[in-house]
Motif scaffolding. Sequence first.
Motif, mmCIF file in Angstrom:
data_model
loop_
_atom_site.group_PDB
_atom_site.id
_atom_site.type_symbol
_atom_site.label_atom_id
_atom_site.label_comp_id
_atom_site.label_asym_id
_atom_site.label_seq_id
_atom_site.Cartn_x
_atom_site.Cartn_y
_atom_site.Cartn_z
ATOM 1 N N HIS A 29 -3.146 7.224 9.900
ATOM 2 C CA HIS A 29 -2.493 8.000 8.851
ATOM 3 C C HIS A 29 -3.339 9.212 8.465
ATOM 4 O O HIS A 29 -4.565 9.140 8.434
ATOM 5 C CB HIS A 29 -2.260 7.125 7.616
ATOM 6 C CG HIS A 29 -1.128 6.171 7.757
ATOM 7 N ND1 HIS A 29 -0.746 5.304 6.739
ATOM 8 C CD2 HIS A 29 -0.276 5.943 8.781
ATOM 9 C CE1 HIS A 29 0.283 4.594 7.153
ATOM 10 N NE2 HIS A 29 0.568 4.944 8.386
ATOM 11 N N THR A 94 0.195 7.639 4.645
ATOM 12 C CA THR A 94 1.341 7.710 5.541
ATOM 13 C C THR A 94 1.038 8.703 6.649
ATOM 14 O O THR A 94 0.035 9.391 6.645
ATOM 15 C CB THR A 94 2.613 8.125 4.772
ATOM 16 O OG1 THR A 94 3.743 8.001 5.636
ATOM 17 C CG2 THR A 94 2.532 9.562 4.283
ATOM 18 N N ASP A 98 6.428 7.571 9.222
ATOM 19 C CA ASP A 98 6.036 6.217 8.826
ATOM 20 C C ASP A 98 6.231 6.057 7.327
ATOM 21 O O ASP A 98 6.316 7.033 6.583
ATOM 22 C CB ASP A 98 4.580 5.955 9.208
ATOM 23 C CG ASP A 98 4.257 4.474 9.321
ATOM 24 O OD1 ASP A 98 3.107 4.132 9.656
ATOM 25 O OD2 ASP A 98 5.169 3.645 9.055
ATOM 26 N N GLU A 99 6.307 4.795 6.887
ATOM 27 C CA GLU A 99 6.428 4.538 5.464
ATOM 28 C C GLU A 99 5.078 4.719 4.793
ATOM 29 O O GLU A 99 4.051 4.887 5.446
ATOM 30 C CB GLU A 99 6.915 3.104 5.230
ATOM 31 C CG GLU A 99 5.891 2.063 5.697
ATOM 32 C CD GLU A 99 6.398 0.655 5.557
ATOM 33 O OE1 GLU A 99 7.229 0.243 6.375
ATOM 34 O OE2 GLU A 99 5.917 -0.038 4.647
ATOM 35 N N GLN A 100 5.093 4.687 3.470
ATOM 36 C CA GLN A 100 3.846 4.742 2.719
ATOM 37 C C GLN A 100 3.286 3.333 2.557
ATOM 38 O O GLN A 100 4.003 2.417 2.187
ATOM 39 C CB GLN A 100 4.071 5.365 1.338
ATOM 40 C CG GLN A 100 4.378 6.844 1.407
ATOM 41 C CD GLN A 100 4.153 7.558 0.092
ATOM 42 O OE1 GLN A 100 3.213 7.276 -0.637
ATOM 43 N NE2 GLN A 100 5.033 8.515 -0.199
ATOM 44 N N TYR A 101 2.020 3.172 2.866
ATOM 45 C CA TYR A 101 1.309 1.915 2.680
ATOM 46 C C TYR A 101 0.370 2.068 1.487
ATOM 47 O O TYR A 101 -0.381 3.042 1.416
ATOM 48 C CB TYR A 101 0.505 1.554 3.931
ATOM 49 C CG TYR A 101 1.361 1.097 5.093
ATOM 50 C CD1 TYR A 101 2.018 2.021 5.906
ATOM 51 C CD2 TYR A 101 1.514 -0.254 5.377
ATOM 52 C CE1 TYR A 101 2.802 1.606 6.964
ATOM 53 C CE2 TYR A 101 2.296 -0.688 6.442
ATOM 54 C CZ TYR A 101 2.935 0.262 7.229
ATOM 55 O OH TYR A 101 3.710 -0.155 8.277
ATOM 56 N N GLY B 101 6.822 13.096 0.745
ATOM 57 C CA GLY B 101 6.573 11.704 0.421
ATOM 58 C C GLY B 101 6.273 11.400 -1.016
ATOM 59 O O GLY B 101 5.573 10.438 -1.306
#
Lengths: 111, 115
Positions: A29, A94, A98-101, B101
């Motif tokens: 990321h 991220t 991709d998603e946010q972790y 995001g």
Amino acid sequence: DAGVTQSPTHLIKTRGQQVTLRCSPKSGHDTVSWYQQALGQGPQFIFQYYEEEERQRGNFPDRFSGHQFPNYSSELNVNALLLGDSALYLCASTAWGDEQYFGPGTRLTVT
Amino acid sequence: AQSVSQHNHHVILSEAASLELGCNYSYGGTVNLFWYVQYPGQHLQLLLKYFSGDPLVKGIKGFEAEFIKSKFSFNLRKPSVQWSDTAEYFCAVLLTTDSWGKLQFGAGTQVVVTP
């Protein structure tokens, strides 16, 4: 595969002091976001860093600043701490597509 | 201003009961929608997400959510809860004009499942 890590876990500071929180993103990321989660509330977006620059900012004063390093890790700095800054500070990483972790957070208490 | 509203702050129910958590958002454009869960002492984890297509989305651990565009809603459901579903649940919205995001979260719903 290391997920998002944050340090320290807990921190107690006095009003008026300054604090630095640290975040290492998930492997692969390159984008790091910071959120503030006050007690009983959902996380609130502070800002996001990409390519070592602040890319977007939420509704937080300039006392909140950050930095991203070439290895994609990030720091959140808060100056002139107020009692109201007491919260759980979450880091999320991220990459495109991709998603946010989220990391486990740093619990900051200002006395 | 855009906002995300979760209808219940606390929900208490027995094992095997059905769960439905409401989420409404206020934004006129296209959005991506998420449900996150935070188990006691653990990180926020993604339960499920909706980007486009079938408005009924299935996630992990038997959870599903339905996107109803006309109602600006994205309610979370589980037909039969377990004690291990005790957690805090957050609805979140990502404005698709915001490709960077920035997630907007609701205030969360604390769910307690009793044996």
